[in-house]
Scaffold this motif. Structure first.
Motif, mmCIF file in Angstrom:
data_model
loop_
_atom_site.group_PDB
_atom_site.id
_atom_site.type_symbol
_atom_site.label_atom_id
_atom_site.label_comp_id
_atom_site.label_asym_id
_atom_site.label_seq_id
_atom_site.Cartn_x
_atom_site.Cartn_y
_atom_site.Cartn_z
ATOM 1 N N MET A 1 0.856 -1.177 0.000
ATOM 2 C CA MET A 1 0.000 0.000 0.000
ATOM 3 C C MET A 1 0.896 1.231 0.000
ATOM 4 N N GLY A 2 0.625 2.176 -0.854
ATOM 5 C CA GLY A 2 1.438 3.375 -0.995
ATOM 6 C C GLY A 2 0.787 4.584 -0.355
ATOM 7 N N PHE A 3 0.715 5.618 -1.093
ATOM 8 C CA PHE A 3 0.196 6.894 -0.630
ATOM 9 C C PHE A 3 -1.330 6.918 -0.758
ATOM 10 N N GLY A 4 -2.041 6.829 0.344
ATOM 11 C CA GLY A 4 -3.496 6.939 0.315
ATOM 12 C C GLY A 4 -4.171 5.905 -0.566
ATOM 13 N N GLY A 5 -3.668 4.692 -0.580
ATOM 14 C CA GLY A 5 -4.286 3.632 -1.371
ATOM 15 C C GLY A 5 -3.751 3.540 -2.793
ATOM 16 N N ILE A 6 -2.764 4.353 -3.151
ATOM 17 C CA ILE A 6 -2.176 4.293 -4.486
ATOM 18 C C ILE A 6 -0.867 3.522 -4.379
ATOM 19 N N SER A 7 -0.743 2.481 -5.173
ATOM 20 C CA SER A 7 0.476 1.667 -5.103
ATOM 21 C C SER A 7 1.609 2.360 -5.859
ATOM 22 N N ILE A 8 2.808 1.882 -5.620
ATOM 23 C CA ILE A 8 3.990 2.451 -6.264
ATOM 24 C C ILE A 8 3.933 2.245 -7.772
ATOM 25 N N TRP A 9 3.363 1.143 -8.223
ATOM 26 C CA TRP A 9 3.273 0.866 -9.664
ATOM 27 C C TRP A 9 2.332 1.852 -10.352
ATOM 28 N N GLN A 10 1.259 2.210 -9.684
ATOM 29 C CA GLN A 10 0.340 3.197 -10.266
ATOM 30 C C GLN A 10 1.032 4.554 -10.398
ATOM 31 N N LEU A 11 1.841 4.913 -9.394
ATOM 32 C CA LEU A 11 2.591 6.170 -9.470
ATOM 33 C C LEU A 11 3.599 6.143 -10.611
ATOM 34 N N VAL A 12 4.257 5.013 -10.816
ATOM 35 C CA VAL A 12 5.238 4.884 -11.895
ATOM 36 C C VAL A 12 4.548 5.014 -13.250
ATOM 37 N N ILE A 13 3.378 4.407 -13.397
ATOM 38 C CA ILE A 13 2.642 4.492 -14.660
ATOM 39 C C ILE A 13 2.213 5.931 -14.937
ATOM 40 N N VAL A 14 1.699 6.618 -13.923
ATOM 41 C CA VAL A 14 1.285 8.017 -14.095
ATOM 42 C C VAL A 14 2.485 8.882 -14.439
ATOM 43 N N LEU A 15 3.606 8.681 -13.764
ATOM 44 C CA LEU A 15 4.823 9.435 -14.066
ATOM 45 C C LEU A 15 5.284 9.184 -15.498
ATOM 46 N N GLY A 16 5.207 7.935 -15.950
ATOM 47 C CA GLY A 16 5.581 7.613 -17.326
ATOM 48 C C GLY A 16 4.683 8.307 -18.345
ATOM 49 N N ILE A 17 3.387 8.354 -18.085
ATOM 50 C CA ILE A 17 2.456 9.036 -18.991
ATOM 51 C C ILE A 17 2.753 10.531 -19.029
ATOM 52 N N ILE A 18 3.048 11.121 -17.868
ATOM 53 C CA ILE A 18 3.362 12.552 -17.809
ATOM 54 C C ILE A 18 4.627 12.845 -18.607
ATOM 55 N N ILE A 19 5.632 11.993 -18.487
ATOM 56 C CA ILE A 19 6.875 12.189 -19.240
ATOM 57 C C ILE A 19 6.623 12.060 -20.742
#
Length: 83
Positions: A1-19
């Motif tokens: 479990m990451g930040f407020g129910g967001i896993s680390i993989w979801q954050l990586v995917i969002v960061l990749g889309i932003i890049i």
């Protein structure tokens, strides 16, 4: 479990889309702009705090001068009433 129910993989995917959308150059420029804005804000806050110090000192000196003048007037009144 990451930040407020967001896993680390979801954050990586969002960061990749932003890049992919903005590119690394725009993100680097945005980071620099945010950093300089924060630095400017901190400088303004420290300048504002240091500018208030002399004002407080001047106000205190004025209050002291008013107190001394009032004290001198009371002393003068006592001296006059005794004579």
């Amino acid at each position: 479990m990451g930040f407020g129910g967001i896993s680390i993989w979801q954050l990586v995917i969002v960061l990749g889309i932003i890049i992919l959308l903005f590119g690394t150059k725009k993100l680097r420029n945005l980071g620099g702009d945010v950093g300089s804005a924060v630095k400017g804000f901190k400088k303004a806050m420290s300048d504002d705090a240091s500018a208030e110090e002399p004002k407080k000192q001047i106000e205190q000196e004025q209050k002291d001068a008013e107190f001394k003048a009032a004290d001198a007037a009371k002393t003068e009144e006592k001296t006059e009433s005794k004579s």
